[in-house]
Design a protein around this motif. Structure first.
Motif, PDB file in Angstrom:
ATOM      1  N   CYS A 196       0.656  -0.853  -0.634  1.00 15.66           N
ATOM      2  CA  CYS A 196       0.270   0.163  -0.368  1.00 15.66           C
ATOM      3  C   CYS A 196       0.910   1.322  -0.123  1.00 15.66           C
ATOM      4  O   CYS A 196       2.272   1.246  -0.089  1.00 15.66           O
ATOM      5  CB  CYS A 196      -0.672   0.021   1.788  1.00 15.66           C
ATOM      6  N   GLY A 197       0.460   2.295   0.082  1.00 16.47           N
ATOM      7  CA  GLY A 197       1.163   3.686   0.267  1.00 16.47           C
ATOM      8  C   GLY A 197       1.027   4.256  -0.813  1.00 16.47           C
ATOM      9  O   GLY A 197       1.114   3.798  -2.077  1.00 16.47           O
ATOM     10  N   CYS A 198       2.246   5.420  -0.990  1.00 16.19           N
ATOM     11  CA  CYS A 198       2.176   6.030  -2.344  1.00 16.19           C
ATOM     12  C   CYS A 198       2.574   5.621  -3.296  1.00 16.19           C
ATOM     13  O   CYS A 198       2.215   5.810  -4.772  1.00 16.19           O
ATOM     14  CB  CYS A 198       3.394   7.311  -1.948  1.00 16.19           C
ATOM     15  N   MET A 199       3.523   4.776  -3.611  1.00 14.57           N
ATOM     16  CA  MET A 199       4.161   3.731  -4.794  1.00 14.57           C
ATOM     17  C   MET A 199       2.996   3.113  -5.955  1.00 14.57           C
ATOM     18  O   MET A 199       2.539   3.238  -6.210  1.00 14.57           O
ATOM     19  CB  MET A 199       5.276   2.857  -4.422  1.00 14.57           C
ATOM     20  N   MET A 200       1.650   2.576  -5.040  1.00 14.61           N
ATOM     21  CA  MET A 200       0.972   1.882  -5.134  1.00 14.61           C
ATOM     22  C   MET A 200      -0.073   3.155  -6.179  1.00 14.61           C
ATOM     23  O   MET A 200      -1.253   2.349  -7.074  1.00 14.61           O
ATOM     24  CB  MET A 200       0.399   1.191  -4.508  1.00 14.61           C
ATOM     25  N   GLN A 201       0.381   3.979  -5.698  1.00 16.46           N
ATOM     26  CA  GLN A 201      -0.945   5.589  -6.669  1.00 16.46           C
ATOM     27  C   GLN A 201      -0.394   5.709  -8.150  1.00 16.46           C
ATOM     28  O   GLN A 201      -0.748   6.044  -9.243  1.00 16.46           O
ATOM     29  CB  GLN A 201      -0.618   6.589  -5.695  1.00 16.46           C
ATOM     30  N   GLU A 202       0.934   5.041  -8.839  1.00 17.56           N
ATOM     31  CA  GLU A 202       1.560   5.052  -9.809  1.00 17.56           C
ATOM     32  C   GLU A 202       1.013   4.289 -10.726  1.00 17.56           C
ATOM     33  O   GLU A 202       1.270   2.863 -10.849  1.00 17.56           O
ATOM     34  CB  GLU A 202       3.496   5.372 -10.046  1.00 17.56           C
ATOM     35  N   LEU A 203       0.775   3.989 -11.843  1.00 24.85           N
ATOM     36  CA  LEU A 203      -0.349   3.279 -12.481  1.00 24.85           C
ATOM     37  C   LEU A 203       0.577   1.809 -13.040  1.00 24.85           C
ATOM     38  O   LEU A 203       0.204   0.927 -12.862  1.00 24.85           O
ATOM     39  CB  LEU A 203      -0.467   3.444 -13.962  1.00 24.85           C
ATOM     40  N   GLU A 204       1.955   2.741 -13.785  1.00 25.28           N
ATOM     41  CA  GLU A 204       2.719   1.563 -13.484  1.00 25.28           C
ATOM     42  C   GLU A 204       3.476   1.082 -12.933  1.00 25.28           C
ATOM     43  O   GLU A 204       3.823  -0.729 -13.329  1.00 25.28           O
ATOM     44  CB  GLU A 204       3.877   2.465 -14.449  1.00 25.28           C
ATOM     45  N   VAL A 205       3.532   0.632 -11.914  1.00 28.11           N
ATOM     46  CA  VAL A 205       4.176   0.680 -10.592  1.00 28.11           C
ATOM     47  C   VAL A 205       3.011  -1.036 -10.422  1.00 28.11           C
ATOM     48  O   VAL A 205       3.170  -2.160 -10.176  1.00 28.11           O
ATOM     49  CB  VAL A 205       4.061   1.096  -9.447  1.00 28.11           C
ATOM     50  N   VAL A 206       1.827  -0.762 -10.908  1.00 22.75           N
ATOM     51  CA  VAL A 206       0.611  -1.698 -10.342  1.00 22.75           C
ATOM     52  C   VAL A 206       0.461  -2.388 -11.667  1.00 22.75           C
ATOM     53  O   VAL A 206       0.763  -3.718 -11.694  1.00 22.75           O
ATOM     54  CB  VAL A 206      -0.828  -1.361 -10.151  1.00 22.75           C
ATOM     55  N   GLU A 207       1.135  -1.793 -12.533  1.00 26.48           N
ATOM     56  CA  GLU A 207       1.141  -2.576 -14.157  1.00 26.48           C
ATOM     57  C   GLU A 207       2.556  -3.529 -13.879  1.00 26.48           C
ATOM     58  O   GLU A 207       2.267  -4.999 -13.836  1.00 26.48           O
ATOM     59  CB  GLU A 207       1.091  -1.907 -14.939  1.00 26.48           C
ATOM     60  N   LYS A 208       3.309  -3.692 -13.143  1.00 33.20           N
ATOM     61  CA  LYS A 208       4.348  -4.324 -12.861  1.00 33.20           C
ATOM     62  C   LYS A 208       4.269  -4.890 -12.238  1.00 33.20           C
ATOM     63  O   LYS A 208       5.133  -6.223 -12.498  1.00 33.20           O
ATOM     64  CB  LYS A 208       5.938  -3.414 -13.001  1.00 33.20           C
ATOM     65  N   LEU A 209       3.215  -5.428 -10.652  1.00 32.34           N
ATOM     66  CA  LEU A 209       3.059  -5.987 -10.345  1.00 32.34           C
ATOM     67  C   LEU A 209       2.597  -6.523 -10.621  1.00 32.34           C
ATOM     68  O   LEU A 209       2.373  -8.298 -10.321  1.00 32.34           O
ATOM     69  CB  LEU A 209       2.798  -5.508  -8.805  1.00 32.34           C
ATOM     70  N   LYS A 210       1.767  -6.893 -11.405  1.00 25.95           N
ATOM     71  CA  LYS A 210       0.117  -7.024 -11.776  1.00 25.95           C
ATOM     72  C   LYS A 210       1.027  -8.422 -12.412  1.00 25.95           C
ATOM     73  O   LYS A 210       0.176  -9.568 -12.778  1.00 25.95           O
ATOM     74  CB  LYS A 210      -0.432  -6.485 -12.758  1.00 25.95           C
ATOM     75  N   LYS A 211       1.985  -7.813 -13.374  1.00 25.65           N
ATOM     76  CA  LYS A 211       2.769  -8.971 -14.376  1.00 25.65           C
ATOM     77  C   LYS A 211       4.105  -9.860 -14.136  1.00 25.65           C
ATOM     78  O   LYS A 211       3.910 -10.479 -13.998  1.00 25.65           O
ATOM     79  CB  LYS A 211       3.712  -7.899 -15.661  1.00 25.65           C
ATOM     80  N   SER A 212       4.549  -9.230 -13.244  1.00 27.58           N
ATOM     81  CA  SER A 212       5.906 -10.144 -12.496  1.00 27.58           C
ATOM     82  C   SER A 212       6.074 -10.295 -11.009  1.00 27.58           C
ATOM     83  O   SER A 212       6.786 -11.051 -10.744  1.00 27.58           O
ATOM     84  CB  SER A 212       7.152  -8.870 -12.728  1.00 27.58           C
ATOM     85  N   TYR A 213       4.436 -10.096 -10.266  1.00 33.37           N
ATOM     86  CA  TYR A 213       5.009 -10.205  -8.875  1.00 33.37           C
ATOM     87  C   TYR A 213       3.422 -10.780  -8.281  1.00 33.37           C
ATOM     88  O   TYR A 213       3.355 -10.149  -7.931  1.00 33.37           O
ATOM     89  CB  TYR A 213       5.487  -9.050  -8.359  1.00 33.37           C
ATOM     90  N   ARG A 214       3.582 -11.957  -9.024  1.00 31.58           N
ATOM     91  CA  ARG A 214       2.383 -12.381  -8.921  1.00 31.58           C
ATOM     92  C   ARG A 214       1.742 -13.142  -7.670  1.00 31.58           C
ATOM     93  O   ARG A 214       0.631 -13.388  -7.696  1.00 31.58           O
ATOM     94  CB  ARG A 214       0.986 -13.879  -9.915  1.00 31.58           C
ATOM     95  N   PHE A 215       3.100 -12.938  -6.724  1.00 36.16           N
ATOM     96  CA  PHE A 215       2.204 -14.312  -5.640  1.00 36.16           C
ATOM     97  C   PHE A 215       1.621 -12.745  -4.984  1.00 36.16           C
ATOM     98  O   PHE A 215       1.455 -12.913  -3.156  1.00 36.16           O
ATOM     99  CB  PHE A 215       3.721 -14.199  -4.893  1.00 36.16           C
TER     100      PHE A 215
END
Ligand code: 5AD
Ligand code: SF4
Length: 481
Positions: free
Chosen positions: A121-140
């Motif tokens: 959670c927190g500020c980093m999650m408000q960035e679209l690219e971050v969430v895209e990257k997490l969805k793609k490469s950090y599925r856990f």
């Protein structure tokens, strides 16, 4: 992958008003945790790791409050915890890199613990690219939410527990402030108190207005009520938190100034010390200086970020003050409150910064003589105006300037700190000293630390201490009977 699905609608008993709705989900989650605990015959544990500023630290206390309500037990070792939450920061790029690095490590640990959950959670999650990257490469990762809906943590967690799938809920902005949720303070005797959220200043290098949204002030009555409750619960020092506390209250239905709020808080019996951060120089009023000068409780410390000493760079930064204006403000403050301790934030290597501009920054540092300064290398944040400015300063030039600035800042702060040597001051004992358990660590009104002989029974109480020896940024002292 599942967008947030709420069970609302399937069950008419779910409250729609807050905070009642969250208490409902806390109870549901508590039942799930209890069942699991019985199944595996040991308590489930959590570890919240906080990156970044005091705002995030306060938000983490809210997460902990909810987790404890649900029945999780705190575990300080992240690698042993069943539920790891990273409350992230994105103000500078290196903070993001640290999160990705540690997340990779967590993924490997999760493979060995079938009960493990990971939330971000927190500020980093408000960035679209971050969430895209997490969805793609950090599925856990199990749960992702942002800064605006942190109050919904219980509901989101319950949804994750029921569905067994990745839950993502990020809001672009909000005008909502939810009061009266549980909070678990890190220190029994002091606490942060949010007075406002968001920022409207749009300094050209800063990502905060994009990830924390528009400025909104809490109702003064809610703030006073919170401080009164904290005091009744043993708190003697509060830190009022906001990105720009000097513009507190301007957008309220019945506007009040930050200085007026301070005067109301000062009246609370049993509260001994008031701190606040952060002040923007452009909004710091003479009224505030007067209220500080007259106050018995407001601490002798002001954090007043200058960012740069060059008027030309300040303009490109959209700071809306000049070098001269800042210096003039500092002298008004010092005249009214001679024992004030001033600290600051400085950015080195903003696009287009020349050697002359940098010299202006050094000049401000020499003139103001800060008690301490946080120095940062400019970090390019995608989406901010400065990221597309020409003349990004080469890395070796920035490093050289940064080192020169650091030396100047450290030499001056050692001298400023030494000026109090031999005086007797009031210290609030915060902890046992990390390195020597025959000593306690106390904080002075001016925010400096003093280490002196004592024991755990002194934590949370005030003592008169003689500052015998200054060691750079702290003192060694003794209690005056
Ligand atoms: N690069 C470097 N430092 C920054 N800060 C904010 N944004 C940036 C950036 N892009 C610094 C400012 C602010 C502090 C919290 O972080 O100095 O006051
Ligand atoms: Fe960022 Fe400027 Fe707002 Fe501070 S005042 S959070 S530096 S935009």
């Amino acid at each position: 992958m599942e967008k947030l699905h709420s069970t609302a609608g399937q069950n008419g008993n779910i409250p729609i008003t807050e905070p009642e709705r969250q208490y409902y989900f806390m109870e549901k989650a508590r039942q799930i945790v209890q069942k699991k605990t019985e199944e595996i015959k040991r308590p489930l544990t959590f570890c919240v790791t906080t990156f970044g500023c005091q705002m995030n630290a306060r938000d983490s206390e809210k997460l902990v409050g909810i987790l404890e309500q649900i029945g999780y037990i705190e575990e300080s070792d992240e690698e042993k915890a069943d539920f790891v939450i990273y409350n992230t920061c994105t103000v500078r790029e290196n903070a993001n890199q640290r999160v990705y690095g540690r997340l990779g490590q967590l993924g490997r640990i999760k493979k060995k613990n079938p009960h493990m959950l990971i939330a971000l959670c927190g500020c980093m999650m408000q960035e679209l690219e971050v969430v895209e990257k997490l969805k793609k490469s950090y599925r856990f990762v199990d749960l992702i939410f942002g800064t605006h809906n942190i109050y919904k943590f219980a509901e989101l967690l319950e949804t994750r527990m029921e569905s067994g799938r990745m839950v993502i809920d990020i809001w672009k902005d909000t005008d909502k402030i939810v009061e009266d949720l549980p909070v678990e303070r890190k220190y029994p005797f002091k606490s942060g108190v949010n007075i406002m959220f968001g920022c409207n200043n749009f300094c050209s290098y800063c990502i905060v207005p994009y990830v924390r949204g528009r400025e909104r002030s809490r109702d003064p009555k809610a703030i006073i009520r919170e401080v009164e409750r904290l005091v009744a619960d043993g708190v003697v020092e509060v830190m009022l938190l906001g990105q720009n506390v000097n513009s507190y209250g301007k957008t309220l239905e019945h506007p009040i100034t930050f200085a007026q709020l301070l005067q109301e808080i000062e009246k609370i019996d049993g509260l001994e010390r008031i701190r606040f951060m952060t002040s923007h120089p452009k909004d710091l009023s003479d009224e505030l200086i007067r209220v500080m000068a007259e106050s018995k409780k407001i601490c002798r410390h002001l954090h007043l970020p200058v960012q740069s000493g060059s008027t030309r760079i300040l303009e490109k930064m959209n700071r809306r003050y000049t070098k001269e204006g800042y210096l003039e403000l500092v002298s008004r403050i010092k005249n009214a409150i001679p024992d004030i301790s001033l600290t600051t934030d400085i950015i080195v290597g903003f696009p287009g910064e020349t050697e002359e501009d940098f010299e202006e920054t050094l000049d401000v540092v020499r003139k103001v003589r800060y008690d301490s300064a946080f120095t940062f290398i400019y970090s390019k944040r995608t989406g901010t105006p400065a990221a597309v400015m020409e003349d990004q300063v080469p890395e070796d030039v920035v490093k050289d300037r940064f080192n020169r600035l650091l030396k100047e800042v450290q030499d001056i702060s050692a001298e400023v700190c030494a000026a109090h040597e031999g005086t007797v001051q009031t210290a609030l004992v915060e902890s046992i000293n990390d390195h020597d358990n025959s000593l306690v660590t106390g904080r002075l009104s001016n925010n400096l630390l003093v280490h002196f002989p004592g024991d755990a029974s002194m934590i949370g109480k005030f003592y008169q201490v003689r500052l015998n020896e200054c060691r750079g940024f702290y003192y060694i002292g003794e209690q005056i009977k």
